[in-house]
Design a protein around this motif. Structure first.
Motif, PDB file in Angstrom:
ATOM      1  N   ALA A   6     -39.948  29.995 -63.215  1.00  0.00           N
ATOM      2  CA  ALA A   6     -39.381  30.051 -64.561  1.00  0.00           C
ATOM      3  C   ALA A   6     -37.874  30.297 -64.529  1.00  0.00           C
ATOM      4  O   ALA A   6     -37.299  30.738 -63.527  1.00  0.00           O
ATOM      5  N   VAL A   7     -37.235  30.023 -65.668  1.00  0.00           N
ATOM      6  CA  VAL A   7     -35.799  30.260 -65.840  1.00  0.00           C
ATOM      7  C   VAL A   7     -35.631  31.430 -66.808  1.00  0.00           C
ATOM      8  O   VAL A   7     -36.185  31.413 -67.909  1.00  0.00           O
ATOM      9  N   VAL A   8     -34.864  32.443 -66.388  1.00  0.00           N
ATOM     10  CA  VAL A   8     -34.794  33.706 -67.119  1.00  0.00           C
ATOM     11  C   VAL A   8     -33.340  34.120 -67.344  1.00  0.00           C
ATOM     12  O   VAL A   8     -32.492  33.924 -66.465  1.00  0.00           O
ATOM     13  N   LEU A   9     -33.064  34.707 -68.502  1.00  0.00           N
ATOM     14  CA  LEU A   9     -31.773  35.339 -68.762  1.00  0.00           C
ATOM     15  C   LEU A   9     -31.997  36.816 -69.020  1.00  0.00           C
ATOM     16  O   LEU A   9     -32.838  37.187 -69.849  1.00  0.00           O
ATOM     17  N   VAL A  10     -31.237  37.662 -68.322  1.00  0.00           N
ATOM     18  CA  VAL A  10     -31.325  39.115 -68.478  1.00  0.00           C
ATOM     19  C   VAL A  10     -29.978  39.635 -68.958  1.00  0.00           C
ATOM     20  O   VAL A  10     -28.951  39.405 -68.305  1.00  0.00           O
ATOM     21  N   VAL A  71     -33.366  28.116 -70.457  1.00  0.00           N
ATOM     22  CA  VAL A  71     -34.046  29.417 -70.398  1.00  0.00           C
ATOM     23  C   VAL A  71     -35.453  29.332 -70.988  1.00  0.00           C
ATOM     24  O   VAL A  71     -35.678  28.711 -72.032  1.00  0.00           O
ATOM     25  N   GLN A  72     -36.396  29.990 -70.312  1.00  0.00           N
ATOM     26  CA  GLN A  72     -37.784  30.097 -70.786  1.00  0.00           C
ATOM     27  C   GLN A  72     -38.186  31.538 -71.104  1.00  0.00           C
ATOM     28  O   GLN A  72     -39.163  31.764 -71.809  1.00  0.00           O
ATOM     29  N   LEU A  73     -37.449  32.489 -70.551  1.00  0.00           N
ATOM     30  CA  LEU A  73     -37.695  33.909 -70.819  1.00  0.00           C
ATOM     31  C   LEU A  73     -36.364  34.599 -71.061  1.00  0.00           C
ATOM     32  O   LEU A  73     -35.467  34.544 -70.213  1.00  0.00           O
ATOM     33  N   LEU A  74     -36.236  35.245 -72.216  1.00  0.00           N
ATOM     34  CA  LEU A  74     -35.057  36.031 -72.567  1.00  0.00           C
ATOM     35  C   LEU A  74     -35.415  37.508 -72.485  1.00  0.00           C
ATOM     36  O   LEU A  74     -36.353  37.960 -73.152  1.00  0.00           O
TER      37      LEU A  74
END
Length: 239
Positions: A6-10, A71-74
């Motif tokens: 997955a692609v995630v932004l933190v 992004v898939q998860l923020l």
């Protein structure tokens, strides 16, 4: 949601809980991590895409959404605590806490909701606090901002359900970070909290009670306020 690949932004990814999320995401095999902080030079993790992002700055949020359109998860983690009371405290500090802890995740959610929809629905994780459910002397501004973040989490969960976006709220007492450094009480590690949050993303759970204190405080919400705060005071006194 499957995290592997997955692609995630933190947000707030340069230290504490945010840095722990980055480490845990790597361990779970995510495909790409956008690690955001007010100063991207403070991002020291390897193998991530650093982003300069102040979550109170609408222009920077728009730029982040433009760059991170896969992004898939923020993960809305960035937050501050100024130790400000509501009645006698500095109004500017109160507004800073609301801007960061409530408007920050709200504006991030508004910017990234269309991106999540375009990428299959995905998920949002909000780092909230057990202080969304109670307060103590001197932290009224923080508690108010986290109470607002709790309702933001519930509201956006309902509003984004139709596009298949899973929204998770993470509540906890004290975590062993710089923010809680001066508090002499038991603390969980950032890694424990991050792992619990990501477990919820993978399992479909909507809320995380990250430690015994969060569980204790939430269980008392049905009590009369006087009884609830007497119970909390007794627990704090025994800690």
């Amino acid at each position: 949601m499957e995290l592997n690949g997955a692609v995630v932004l933190v947000t707030g990814a340069n230290r504490g809980i945010g840095a722990a999320f980055v480490d845990q995401l790597k361990a779970r095999g995510v495909g790409k991590i956008y690690a955001a902080a007010r100063n991207a030079d403070t991002i020291t993790a390897e193998g991530v895409v650093p982003i300069t992002l102040d979550v109170t700055d609408s222009a920077q949020i728009a730029d982040a959404a433009h760059v991170a359109d896969d992004v898939q998860l923020l993960i809305n983690n960035a937050g501050i605590s100024t130790g400000t009371a509501l009645v006698a405290g500095d109004e500017e500090n109160i507004r800073r806490e609301m801007d960061t802890n409530f408007y920050g995740p709200l504006l991030m959610t508004r910017a990234f909701a269309p991106i999540l929809r375009a990428n299959g629905g995905g998920a949002i994780l909000n780092v909230v606090s057990a202080l969304s459910w109670f307060t103590t002397s001197g932290v009224g501004a923080y508690a108010a901002s986290k109470a607002a973040a709790w309702m933001l989490t519930d509201s956006t969960r309902l509003e984004l359900a139709s596009q298949g976006t899973h929204v998770v709220g993470v509540h906890m007492g004290l975590v062993d970070t710089d923010m809680a450094k001066g508090v002499p009480a038991p603390k969980i590690s950032p890694a424990e909290l991050a792992a619990a949050g990501l477990d919820a993303i993978e399992s479909g759970a909507q809320e995380v009670l990250g430690d015994d204190w969060a569980t204790f405080v939430k269980a008392g919400l049905t009590l009369d306020p006087a009884d609830r705060y007497a119970q909390i005071a007794a627990a704090l006194g025994a800690a």
